[in-house]
Design a protein around this motif. Sequence first.
Motif, PDB file in Angstrom:
ATOM      1  N   CYS A  43      47.661  27.272  72.077  1.00 52.30           N
ATOM      2  CA  CYS A  43      48.400  27.699  72.349  1.00 52.30           C
ATOM      3  C   CYS A  43      48.849  28.173  73.993  1.00 52.30           C
ATOM      4  CB  CYS A  43      47.739  29.000  71.648  1.00 52.30           C
ATOM      5  SG  CYS A  43      48.131  29.633  69.749  1.00 52.30           S
ATOM      6  N   THR A  44      50.131  28.175  73.786  1.00 51.59           N
ATOM      7  CA  THR A  44      50.979  29.065  75.253  1.00 51.59           C
ATOM      8  C   THR A  44      50.855  30.032  75.658  1.00 51.59           C
ATOM      9  OG1 THR A  44      53.062  27.499  74.849  1.00 51.59           O
ATOM     10  CG2 THR A  44      53.319  29.154  76.969  1.00 51.59           C
ATOM     11  N   PRO A  45      49.734  30.321  76.825  1.00 53.26           N
ATOM     12  CA  PRO A  45      49.345  31.518  77.158  1.00 53.26           C
ATOM     13  C   PRO A  45      50.124  32.751  77.601  1.00 53.26           C
ATOM     14  CG  PRO A  45      49.078  30.212  78.674  1.00 53.26           C
ATOM     15  CD  PRO A  45      49.184  29.232  77.714  1.00 53.26           C
ATOM     16  N   ARG A  46      50.321  33.620  78.013  1.00 53.14           N
ATOM     17  CA  ARG A  46      51.808  34.851  77.889  1.00 53.14           C
ATOM     18  C   ARG A  46      50.861  35.028  79.107  1.00 53.14           C
ATOM     19  NH1 ARG A  46      50.734  37.271  72.025  1.00 53.14           N
ATOM     20  NH2 ARG A  46      49.102  36.404  72.809  1.00 53.14           N
ATOM     21  N   GLY A  47      51.508  36.257  79.693  1.00 52.34           N
ATOM     22  CA  GLY A  47      51.879  37.255  80.761  1.00 52.34           C
ATOM     23  C   GLY A  47      51.301  36.470  81.832  1.00 52.34           C
ATOM     24  N   ARG A  48      51.325  37.476  83.001  1.00 53.06           N
ATOM     25  CA  ARG A  48      52.293  36.286  84.627  1.00 53.06           C
ATOM     26  C   ARG A  48      50.899  35.619  84.763  1.00 53.06           C
ATOM     27  NH1 ARG A  48      50.679  40.428  88.119  1.00 53.06           N
ATOM     28  NH2 ARG A  48      49.040  41.745  86.218  1.00 53.06           N
ATOM     29  N   HIS A  49      51.016  34.165  85.569  1.00 51.64           N
ATOM     30  CA  HIS A  49      51.075  33.405  85.543  1.00 51.64           C
ATOM     31  C   HIS A  49      51.761  33.195  87.362  1.00 51.64           C
ATOM     32  CE1 HIS A  49      50.476  32.991  81.378  1.00 51.64           C
ATOM     33  NE2 HIS A  49      48.758  32.629  82.366  1.00 51.64           N
ATOM     34  N   ARG A  50      50.829  32.282  87.961  1.00 52.09           N
ATOM     35  CA  ARG A  50      51.599  31.615  89.533  1.00 52.09           C
ATOM     36  C   ARG A  50      51.325  30.415  89.041  1.00 52.09           C
ATOM     37  NH1 ARG A  50      47.321  31.107  94.244  1.00 52.09           N
ATOM     38  NH2 ARG A  50      45.133  32.510  93.319  1.00 52.09           N
ATOM     39  N   VAL A  51      51.881  28.844  89.857  1.00 47.26           N
ATOM     40  CA  VAL A  51      52.067  27.662  90.373  1.00 47.26           C
ATOM     41  C   VAL A  51      50.476  27.602  91.304  1.00 47.26           C
ATOM     42  CG1 VAL A  51      52.774  26.028  91.277  1.00 47.26           C
ATOM     43  CG2 VAL A  51      54.132  27.343  89.806  1.00 47.26           C
ATOM     44  N   ARG A  52      49.438  27.047  90.778  1.00 44.44           N
ATOM     45  CA  ARG A  52      48.320  26.964  91.314  1.00 44.44           C
ATOM     46  C   ARG A  52      48.877  25.608  92.298  1.00 44.44           C
ATOM     47  NH1 ARG A  52      43.072  28.974  90.136  1.00 44.44           N
ATOM     48  NH2 ARG A  52      41.281  27.861  91.424  1.00 44.44           N
ATOM     49  N   ALA A  53      49.265  24.614  91.398  1.00 42.62           N
ATOM     50  CA  ALA A  53      48.882  23.102  92.263  1.00 42.62           C
ATOM     51  C   ALA A  53      50.446  22.805  91.732  1.00 42.62           C
ATOM     52  CB  ALA A  53      47.894  22.663  91.539  1.00 42.62           C
ATOM     53  N   LYS A  54      50.580  21.514  92.696  1.00 43.53           N
ATOM     54  CA  LYS A  54      51.804  20.789  92.438  1.00 43.53           C
ATOM     55  C   LYS A  54      51.271  19.335  92.485  1.00 43.53           C
ATOM     56  CE  LYS A  54      55.642  21.881  94.346  1.00 43.53           C
ATOM     57  NZ  LYS A  54      57.287  22.013  95.369  1.00 43.53           N
ATOM     58  N   ILE A  55      51.418  18.651  91.908  1.00 38.42           N
ATOM     59  CA  ILE A  55      50.616  17.665  91.261  1.00 38.42           C
ATOM     60  C   ILE A  55      52.176  16.592  91.339  1.00 38.42           C
ATOM     61  CG2 ILE A  55      49.295  15.994  90.226  1.00 38.42           C
ATOM     62  CD1 ILE A  55      47.468  19.105  89.551  1.00 38.42           C
ATOM     63  N   GLY A  56      51.507  15.151  92.000  1.00 41.22           N
ATOM     64  CA  GLY A  56      52.659  14.198  91.508  1.00 41.22           C
ATOM     65  C   GLY A  56      53.598  14.115  92.496  1.00 41.22           C
ATOM     66  N   ALA A  57      53.774  14.938  93.272  1.00 40.76           N
ATOM     67  CA  ALA A  57      55.007  14.371  93.977  1.00 40.76           C
ATOM     68  C   ALA A  57      54.895  13.213  94.900  1.00 40.76           C
ATOM     69  CB  ALA A  57      55.087  15.573  95.818  1.00 40.76           C
ATOM     70  N   GLY A  58      56.482  12.057  94.844  1.00 41.45           N
ATOM     71  CA  GLY A  58      56.275  10.974  95.151  1.00 41.45           C
ATOM     72  C   GLY A  58      56.388  10.210  94.207  1.00 41.45           C
ATOM     73  N   LEU A  59      55.714  10.602  92.803  1.00 39.39           N
ATOM     74  CA  LEU A  59      55.667   9.753  91.507  1.00 39.39           C
ATOM     75  C   LEU A  59      57.202   8.958  91.299  1.00 39.39           C
ATOM     76  CD1 LEU A  59      52.154  10.172  90.194  1.00 39.39           C
ATOM     77  CD2 LEU A  59      53.078   8.895  91.576  1.00 39.39           C
ATOM     78  N   PRO A  60      57.288   7.586  90.285  1.00 37.33           N
ATOM     79  CA  PRO A  60      58.162   7.352  89.937  1.00 37.33           C
ATOM     80  C   PRO A  60      58.291   8.897  88.463  1.00 37.33           C
ATOM     81  CG  PRO A  60      56.697   5.539  89.115  1.00 37.33           C
ATOM     82  CD  PRO A  60      56.099   6.727  90.814  1.00 37.33           C
ATOM     83  N   SER A  61      59.997   8.618  87.840  1.00 33.97           N
ATOM     84  CA  SER A  61      60.165   9.327  86.930  1.00 33.97           C
ATOM     85  C   SER A  61      59.346   8.508  85.889  1.00 33.97           C
ATOM     86  CB  SER A  61      61.161   9.447  86.670  1.00 33.97           C
ATOM     87  OG  SER A  61      61.820   9.999  85.284  1.00 33.97           O
ATOM     88  N   GLY A  62      58.431   9.394  84.806  1.00 33.66           N
ATOM     89  CA  GLY A  62      57.755   8.534  83.882  1.00 33.66           C
ATOM     90  C   GLY A  62      56.313   8.350  84.336  1.00 33.66           C
ATOM     91  N   ALA A  63      55.971   8.616  85.177  1.00 32.92           N
ATOM     92  CA  ALA A  63      54.507   8.400  85.317  1.00 32.92           C
ATOM     93  C   ALA A  63      54.271   9.096  84.921  1.00 32.92           C
ATOM     94  CB  ALA A  63      54.090   8.977  87.466  1.00 32.92           C
ATOM     95  N   VAL A  64      52.936   7.885  84.252  1.00 34.50           N
ATOM     96  CA  VAL A  64      51.966   8.400  83.636  1.00 34.50           C
ATOM     97  C   VAL A  64      50.880   9.186  83.722  1.00 34.50           C
ATOM     98  CG1 VAL A  64      50.120   8.392  81.727  1.00 34.50           C
ATOM     99  CG2 VAL A  64      52.197   7.359  81.411  1.00 34.50           C
ATOM    100  N   LEU A  65      50.143  10.804  83.835  1.00 33.37           N
ATOM    101  CA  LEU A  65      49.428  11.261  84.611  1.00 33.37           C
ATOM    102  C   LEU A  65      47.577  11.598  83.470  1.00 33.37           C
ATOM    103  CD1 LEU A  65      51.738  13.467  86.069  1.00 33.37           C
ATOM    104  CD2 LEU A  65      50.357  12.154  87.680  1.00 33.37           C
ATOM    105  N   VAL A  66      47.263  11.382  84.045  1.00 38.57           N
ATOM    106  CA  VAL A  66      46.490  11.605  82.711  1.00 38.57           C
ATOM    107  C   VAL A  66      45.002  12.089  83.898  1.00 38.57           C
ATOM    108  CG1 VAL A  66      43.625  10.675  81.488  1.00 38.57           C
ATOM    109  CG2 VAL A  66      47.081   9.633  80.999  1.00 38.57           C
ATOM    110  N   GLY A  67      44.039  13.495  83.743  1.00 40.51           N
ATOM    111  CA  GLY A  67      43.120  13.641  84.005  1.00 40.51           C
ATOM    112  C   GLY A  67      43.800  14.484  86.098  1.00 40.51           C
ATOM    113  N   ARG A  68      45.351  14.673  85.519  1.00 41.30           N
ATOM    114  CA  ARG A  68      45.958  14.894  87.166  1.00 41.30           C
ATOM    115  C   ARG A  68      46.327  13.459  87.941  1.00 41.30           C
ATOM    116  NH1 ARG A  68      43.302  17.977  85.226  1.00 41.30           N
ATOM    117  NH2 ARG A  68      41.018  17.376  86.235  1.00 41.30           N
ATOM    118  N   ARG A  69      45.592  12.149  87.535  1.00 39.05           N
ATOM    119  CA  ARG A  69      45.884  11.565  88.119  1.00 39.05           C
ATOM    120  C   ARG A  69      46.989  10.229  87.317  1.00 39.05           C
ATOM    121  NH1 ARG A  69      42.405  12.733  90.622  1.00 39.05           N
ATOM    122  NH2 ARG A  69      40.526  13.555  91.579  1.00 39.05           N
TER     123      ARG A  69
END
Length: 175
Positions: A43-69
């Motif tokens: 399920c999608t969690p509700r409530g207040r959140h924040r962006v804790r990390a930004k991952i993938g800067a510089g990767l091409p569009s459509g780059a496949v990420l597994v385990g955040r890599r």
Amino acid sequence: MLDALHISIADQCLYGFAAGRLRLRLAVSTALNGPGERQGSGCTPRGRHRVRAKIGAGLPSGAVLVGRRWTGEIWTPELAAHFPQRDWILTRILWLSGCEPGRNRLGAVDTFRRYIYLHGTPDSEPMGVPRSHGCIRLRNADLLALFEQVPAGCPVFIDEAPCPQWQALPCTQGD
């Protein structure tokens, strides 16, 4: 630069705000299983959140990420046919952390430990329809633009209201 995001489960939209004014509206896809905070619920969690990390800067569009890599792969229909069971996480990740202990932070309801992201998905996937496994899916082009406008730490409010009623509520910074 956006200073707050509001994700409406009811209308499957992400709203971006700057200085209290609506600046951006994007179609999203939240969880097929609906809203909920429990580990393993899909399920999608509700409530207040924040962006804790930004991952993938510089990767091409459509780059496949597994385990955040990045796997080195770029999504194609042929790759999808070869791996039909993959939950495709593409292009970029905005990793969320809950701000409300007992609701979406700590224990069996911890958004960060559930690996809840805003992430790209194949453009063949529908937007505006709940289809994810808990994350918030976006079109790759939309995510690329959003990624550049959202700072780490940006507040993200997720709820079931059909219209953004966002108020500046700070997240707890201690982790």
